[in-house]
Design a protein around this motif. Structure first.
Motif, PDB file in Angstrom:
ATOM      1  N   GLU A 239       0.830  -1.205   0.000  1.00 32.07           N
ATOM      2  CA  GLU A 239       0.000   0.000   0.000  1.00 32.07           C
ATOM      3  C   GLU A 239       0.867   1.259   0.000  1.00 32.07           C
ATOM      4  O   GLU A 239       0.580   2.222  -0.724  1.00 32.07           O
ATOM      5  CB  GLU A 239      -0.930   0.005   1.211  1.00 32.07           C
ATOM      6  N   SER A 240       1.931   1.256   0.787  1.00 27.25           N
ATOM      7  CA  SER A 240       2.795   2.439   0.836  1.00 27.25           C
ATOM      8  C   SER A 240       3.484   2.680  -0.503  1.00 27.25           C
ATOM      9  O   SER A 240       3.823   3.819  -0.833  1.00 27.25           O
ATOM     10  CB  SER A 240       3.842   2.285   1.942  1.00 27.25           C
ATOM     11  N   ALA A 241       3.668   1.620  -1.288  1.00 26.65           N
ATOM     12  CA  ALA A 241       4.257   1.758  -2.624  1.00 26.65           C
ATOM     13  C   ALA A 241       3.193   2.063  -3.679  1.00 26.65           C
ATOM     14  O   ALA A 241       3.510   2.116  -4.874  1.00 26.65           O
ATOM     15  CB  ALA A 241       5.005   0.482  -3.001  1.00 26.65           C
ATOM     16  N   LYS A 242       1.957   2.234  -3.263  1.00 29.63           N
ATOM     17  CA  LYS A 242       0.817   2.505  -4.140  1.00 29.63           C
ATOM     18  C   LYS A 242       0.582   1.359  -5.145  1.00 29.63           C
ATOM     19  O   LYS A 242       0.098   1.586  -6.253  1.00 29.63           O
ATOM     20  CB  LYS A 242       0.998   3.837  -4.879  1.00 29.63           C
ATOM     21  N   GLU A 243       0.933   0.163  -4.726  1.00 30.42           N
ATOM     22  CA  GLU A 243       0.660  -1.028  -5.533  1.00 30.42           C
ATOM     23  C   GLU A 243      -0.609  -1.660  -4.950  1.00 30.42           C
ATOM     24  O   GLU A 243      -0.576  -2.641  -4.187  1.00 30.42           O
ATOM     25  CB  GLU A 243       1.862  -1.969  -5.504  1.00 30.42           C
ATOM     26  N   TYR A 244      -1.715  -1.073  -5.334  1.00 36.59           N
ATOM     27  CA  TYR A 244      -2.972  -1.357  -4.641  1.00 36.59           C
ATOM     28  C   TYR A 244      -3.531  -2.737  -4.945  1.00 36.59           C
ATOM     29  O   TYR A 244      -4.208  -3.330  -4.098  1.00 36.59           O
ATOM     30  CB  TYR A 244      -3.995  -0.265  -4.974  1.00 36.59           C
ATOM     31  N   PHE A 245      -3.262  -3.256  -6.130  1.00 36.34           N
ATOM     32  CA  PHE A 245      -3.735  -4.605  -6.421  1.00 36.34           C
ATOM     33  C   PHE A 245      -3.126  -5.599  -5.438  1.00 36.34           C
ATOM     34  O   PHE A 245      -3.824  -6.425  -4.842  1.00 36.34           O
ATOM     35  CB  PHE A 245      -3.380  -5.019  -7.852  1.00 36.34           C
ATOM     36  N   GLY A 293       0.283 -18.203 -10.193  1.00 33.90           N
ATOM     37  CA  GLY A 293       0.495 -19.376 -11.037  1.00 33.90           C
ATOM     38  C   GLY A 293       1.751 -19.271 -11.886  1.00 33.90           C
ATOM     39  O   GLY A 293       2.597 -18.394 -11.701  1.00 33.90           O
ATOM     40  N   ARG A 294       1.858 -20.156 -12.868  1.00 33.92           N
ATOM     41  CA  ARG A 294       3.095 -20.288 -13.647  1.00 33.92           C
ATOM     42  C   ARG A 294       3.396 -19.073 -14.519  1.00 33.92           C
ATOM     43  O   ARG A 294       4.546 -18.828 -14.877  1.00 33.92           O
ATOM     44  CB  ARG A 294       3.024 -21.549 -14.515  1.00 33.92           C
ATOM     45  N   LEU A 295       2.377 -18.311 -14.900  1.00 31.83           N
ATOM     46  CA  LEU A 295       2.600 -17.141 -15.763  1.00 31.83           C
ATOM     47  C   LEU A 295       2.803 -15.845 -14.983  1.00 31.83           C
ATOM     48  O   LEU A 295       2.926 -14.776 -15.575  1.00 31.83           O
ATOM     49  CB  LEU A 295       1.427 -16.969 -16.728  1.00 31.83           C
ATOM     50  N   LYS A 296       2.862 -15.956 -13.664  1.00 31.03           N
ATOM     51  CA  LYS A 296       2.997 -14.751 -12.834  1.00 31.03           C
ATOM     52  C   LYS A 296       4.189 -13.880 -13.220  1.00 31.03           C
ATOM     53  O   LYS A 296       4.051 -12.650 -13.303  1.00 31.03           O
ATOM     54  CB  LYS A 296       3.083 -15.142 -11.355  1.00 31.03           C
ATOM     55  N   PRO A 297       5.402 -14.437 -13.452  1.00 30.31           N
ATOM     56  CA  PRO A 297       6.536 -13.561 -13.799  1.00 30.31           C
ATOM     57  C   PRO A 297       6.275 -12.709 -15.037  1.00 30.31           C
ATOM     58  O   PRO A 297       6.691 -11.545 -15.097  1.00 30.31           O
ATOM     59  CB  PRO A 297       7.687 -14.548 -14.039  1.00 30.31           C
ATOM     60  N   PHE A 298       5.569 -13.278 -16.023  1.00 30.19           N
ATOM     61  CA  PHE A 298       5.293 -12.533 -17.257  1.00 30.19           C
ATOM     62  C   PHE A 298       4.203 -11.485 -17.031  1.00 30.19           C
ATOM     63  O   PHE A 298       4.294 -10.362 -17.542  1.00 30.19           O
ATOM     64  CB  PHE A 298       4.897 -13.504 -18.358  1.00 30.19           C
ATOM     65  N   GLY A 299       3.197 -11.866 -16.250  1.00 28.54           N
ATOM     66  CA  GLY A 299       2.165 -10.892 -15.910  1.00 28.54           C
ATOM     67  C   GLY A 299       2.733  -9.731 -15.118  1.00 28.54           C
ATOM     68  O   GLY A 299       2.324  -8.576 -15.314  1.00 28.54           O
ATOM     69  N   GLN A 300       3.698 -10.008 -14.245  1.00 27.95           N
ATOM     70  CA  GLN A 300       4.308  -8.952 -13.444  1.00 27.95           C
ATOM     71  C   GLN A 300       5.113  -8.002 -14.316  1.00 27.95           C
ATOM     72  O   GLN A 300       5.131  -6.791 -14.083  1.00 27.95           O
ATOM     73  CB  GLN A 300       5.202  -9.567 -12.369  1.00 27.95           C
ATOM     74  N   GLN A 301       5.784  -8.545 -15.343  1.00 24.38           N
ATOM     75  CA  GLN A 301       6.529  -7.677 -16.261  1.00 24.38           C
ATOM     76  C   GLN A 301       5.593  -6.694 -16.955  1.00 24.38           C
ATOM     77  O   GLN A 301       5.912  -5.508 -17.106  1.00 24.38           O
ATOM     78  CB  GLN A 301       7.259  -8.528 -17.290  1.00 24.38           C
ATOM     79  N   VAL A 302       4.436  -7.187 -17.379  1.00 23.81           N
ATOM     80  CA  VAL A 302       3.454  -6.318 -18.033  1.00 23.81           C
ATOM     81  C   VAL A 302       2.961  -5.253 -17.060  1.00 23.81           C
ATOM     82  O   VAL A 302       2.902  -4.057 -17.399  1.00 23.81           O
ATOM     83  CB  VAL A 302       2.276  -7.151 -18.571  1.00 23.81           C
ATOM     84  N   LEU A 303       2.617  -5.667 -15.845  1.00 22.74           N
ATOM     85  CA  LEU A 303       2.118  -4.714 -14.857  1.00 22.74           C
ATOM     86  C   LEU A 303       3.181  -3.670 -14.521  1.00 22.74           C
ATOM     87  O   LEU A 303       2.860  -2.487 -14.346  1.00 22.74           O
ATOM     88  CB  LEU A 303       1.678  -5.455 -13.595  1.00 22.74           C
ATOM     89  N   ASN A 304       4.428  -4.089 -14.447  1.00 17.40           N
ATOM     90  CA  ASN A 304       5.505  -3.128 -14.187  1.00 17.40           C
ATOM     91  C   ASN A 304       5.556  -2.051 -15.263  1.00 17.40           C
ATOM     92  O   ASN A 304       5.698  -0.855 -14.970  1.00 17.40           O
ATOM     93  CB  ASN A 304       6.854  -3.852 -14.136  1.00 17.40           C
ATOM     94  N   PHE A 321      -5.278  11.635 -12.461  1.00 19.67           N
ATOM     95  CA  PHE A 321      -5.900  11.620 -13.786  1.00 19.67           C
ATOM     96  C   PHE A 321      -6.358  10.214 -14.147  1.00 19.67           C
ATOM     97  O   PHE A 321      -7.537   9.981 -14.400  1.00 19.67           O
ATOM     98  CB  PHE A 321      -4.931  12.154 -14.838  1.00 19.67           C
ATOM     99  N   ALA A 322      -5.439   9.268 -14.194  1.00 18.65           N
ATOM    100  CA  ALA A 322      -5.790   7.904 -14.601  1.00 18.65           C
ATOM    101  C   ALA A 322      -5.294   6.899 -13.568  1.00 18.65           C
ATOM    102  O   ALA A 322      -4.128   6.937 -13.166  1.00 18.65           O
ATOM    103  CB  ALA A 322      -5.191   7.583 -15.970  1.00 18.65           C
ATOM    104  N   GLY A 323      -6.173   6.006 -13.145  1.00 21.03           N
ATOM    105  CA  GLY A 323      -5.813   4.943 -12.217  1.00 21.03           C
ATOM    106  C   GLY A 323      -5.896   3.595 -12.901  1.00 21.03           C
ATOM    107  O   GLY A 323      -6.539   3.451 -13.942  1.00 21.03           O
TER     108      GLY A 323
END
Length: 646
Positions: A239-245, A293-304, A321-323
């Motif tokens: 939360e402090s890093a504003k990574e709300y998901f 799951g197994r695709l988490k590392p790739f999903g995290q790259q996209v989210l980053n 402006f945009a969240g």
């Protein structure tokens, strides 16, 4: 008759005695304190002489003369190597070495006591001092087992507590906070005040822990203390890093594991507050990504990549402006549909980034069309089975790579004749077919094609087939060798070999092509080559090979360099193609939103008309049928590194 050899031995013996006498003379030369030097009673027993040397050493230590003490200890050990007093000599030498900050020599002396005299009264002290010497040397892994053994052998509660404190201190020096927390839990307590002090110290350690360390503690203590405290701390960090998901995910995980915990009300209020943070933005963008799951590392790259584009305060995304509202697509089969439905109805997002996989895009497309929300996938590379009104991609496709490398080879490199080695699966077959079509369309020729099993490591049969086919179409075989058993020289009649594979097989094929005398031709590939391990496997044989990719972090383009620097600073890792394509996808959506395209239909229309977007993945435009067209990076393997050549 005295031989030369016996004379030498006699001389050595005399010299040894003389040296020993010199050392003894130094030790006994002057009185220490009020003591007088011994009269040198030749009738004294070895035990008495050894004791006298030990007394002299101890007296020198007391008088603050470590050099004299060392000489006495060393003379005792040299003269009486089997003396029962040698444990005290070893210990004394070790202590002097430690005072002189020479822990390496101290370790040697302590180990002699433990190895030669394990039952010595000094063994326990030597073991403890050995651990301290290891700590002084920074050899924490050697010190910890000794301290743990001491604690296990001790019957004194106070001593055990002190040893536990020392173990924790060593673990903190080692930066092993997970084990330090576990050691804190071993501390004994009899009163509530002591228990609270331990819990306060555990919380201090949790506050010092990183996210991976907290995750490990949650894993090791899945149903109770300190797993609950670690999970709460982890949620706070996100939360402090504003990574709300991630913060909301951890709060919900906490509620499911600890439904009767005293912090339940806090967790519930945090979840409500996060939703309010989302709704405080003028517009919202959704994301459907695999974040477990197994695709988490790739999903995290996209989210980053998306988060970097939406950093508050940047020119592209001013404050509030945009969240971004993220939904995890892993788990049960309904997660994708449920997530899309929530983004559409509950958050009314203007666009959705994702899904990642082509089959997931196909599954989500009908609902996206129904809600009139554009899906912009930054990763799906397969062709759509049918066109969807609200689906766009911002990712390079397999077809595009095959076409681009073929066009570059023919037009820029002026290569005309090609062979192809491809895997016998859907990917390899498609790449072979598209590359062949593009080459022929541009006036080139395909000399031969050979397929291999996708798991193959030996490509000899396929390479031999290419050579045989080439010899019938322009390849040259030199005259018979002069010497019997020699090999006729082969000169390829083609200019290049296309290897649409991953880096591991490409490296193997490069070496095996050279082994079968296919040299002097250009090796061509796709973005599967883009790994430093290509050089480890292919060695010098891959040098000069050329491939295409949608992103090159080593580019000299200012926008790419800025993106790479910001990404590294924030995530402490190198940005990938997926992160870069996601970053550009978010930038496209922001561009549309800033132009007033708030509804899903308006965002889709704006993005679909873009003709000159310049992103970190290169120039981007959309064709009338809604397909993305990108100019790929052309990259060459050169001298053990990748360089951009176009």
């Amino acid at each position: 008759m005295t031989t030369v050899l016996s004379k030498k031995r006699s001389a050595r013996g005399t010299a040894g005695i003389f040296s020993a006498a010199m050392i003894l003379g130094l030790v006994l030369q002057a009185p220490i304190g009020a003591q007088e030097p011994p009269a040198g009673d030749t009738t004294a027993t070895p035990e008495a002489n050894a004791q006298e040397l030990l007394d002299r050493a101890l007296a020198a230590v007391g008088a603050g003369d470590p050099e004299q003490a060392q000489l006495a200890y060393q003379f005792l050990l040299a003269t009486y190597p089997q003396s029962p007093l040698r444990d005290q000599a070893y210990f004394g030498l070790a202590q002097i070495s430690r005072q002189q900050q020479n822990d390496t020599d101290a370790v040697v002396q302590y180990q002699k006591i433990l190895n030669e005299l394990p039952h010595s009264p000094l063994a326990e002290r030597a073991r403890h001092e050995l651990s301290e010497a290891y700590i002084g040397l920074g050899q924490f892994d050697n010190a910890l087992p000794i301290l743990e053994l001491e604690r296990n052998l001790s019957r004194d509660p106070a001593a055990r507590q002190a040893l536990t404190d020392r173990i924790i201190e060593v673990l903190l020096n080692k930066k092993d906070l997970v084990q330090a927390v576990k050691e804190m839990l071993k501390k004994e307590w009899s009163q509530e005040e002591e228990k609270r002090a331990i819990e306060d110290r555990v919380q201090e350690l949790l506050n010092m822990s990183s996210r991976p360390e907290l995750e490990e503690l949650v894993r090791q203590f899945p149903k109770g203390y300190p797993g609950d405290a670690a999970l709460l701390r982890l949620a706070d960090l996100y939360e402090s890093a504003k990574e709300y998901f991630e913060a909301e995910r951890e709060w919900r995980r906490f509620l499911s594991i600890y439904p009767k915990h005293k912090a339940v009300s806090k967790a519930r209020s945090k979840i409500v507050a996060i939703k309010q943070i989302y709704l405080s933005h003028r517009v919202l963008i959704g994301a459907l990504l695999p974040l477990s799951g197994r695709l988490k590392p790739f999903g995290q790259q996209v989210l980053n990549g998306v988060r970097l584009a939406l950093d508050p305060g940047s020119d592209a995304a001013p404050e509030k402006f945009a969240g971004i509202v993220v939904k995890d697509t892993e788990g049960d089969a309904a997660a994708l549909q449920t997530g899309l439905e929530e983004l559409a109805r509950e958050y009314r997002v203007s666009a959705i980034i994702g899904p990642m996989l082509s089959r997931q895009v196909a599954a989500a497309a009908p609902k996206a069309d129904a809600h009139r929300i554009p899906l912009l996938t930054p990763t799906a590379s397969e062709d759509w089975a049918r066109p969807w009104k609200y689906v766009l991609r911002n990712s390079i496709t397999n077809r595009q790579q095959a076409r681009e490398i073929a066009a570059y080879a023919v037009n820029a490199l002026n290569l005309k004749r090609f062979c192809i080695l491809y895997s016998d699966d859907g990917y390899g077959t498609e790449m072979m077919r598209v590359f062949s079509e593009e080459v022929v369309k541009r006036g080139g020729a395909i000399i031969a094609r050979a397929s291999y099993d996708p798991n193959a490591t030996d490509f000899g049969p396929q390479i031999k087939y290419l050579k045989e086919a080439d010899l019938s179409k322009g390849g040259f075989l030199g005259p018979p060798p002069q010497q019997k058993g020699g090999i006729r020289e082969y000169k390829p009649g083609f200019d290049a070999v296309f290897l649409p594979s991953d880096y591991d097989q490409a490296g193997l094929m490069a070496a095996q092509l050279a082994f079968y005398s296919i040299q002097g031709v250009t090796l061509l590939g796709t973005n599967g080559w883009n790994s430093p391990d290509l050089f480890r496997i292919g060695g010098k044989y891959i040098d000069g090979g050329i491939f295409v990719d949608g992103f090159f972090p080593g580019s000299t383009d200012p926008s790419v360099r800025s993106f790479v620097e910001r990404y590294r600073n924030r995530y402490e890792e190198e940005p990938t193609l997926l992160a870069a394509q996601a970053y550009d996808t978010a930038q496209l959506i922001l561009k549309a939103l800033q132009q007033g395209a708030v509804t899903g239909e308006a965002v889709r229309d704006f993005v679909g008309r873009i003709q000159n977007f310049s992103g970190v993945t290169g120039p981007t435009r959309y064709t009338p049928d809604g397909e993305v067209a990108k100019r790929l990076f052309v990259i060459q393997a050169k001298d053990g590194k990748f360089v951009q050549i176009d």
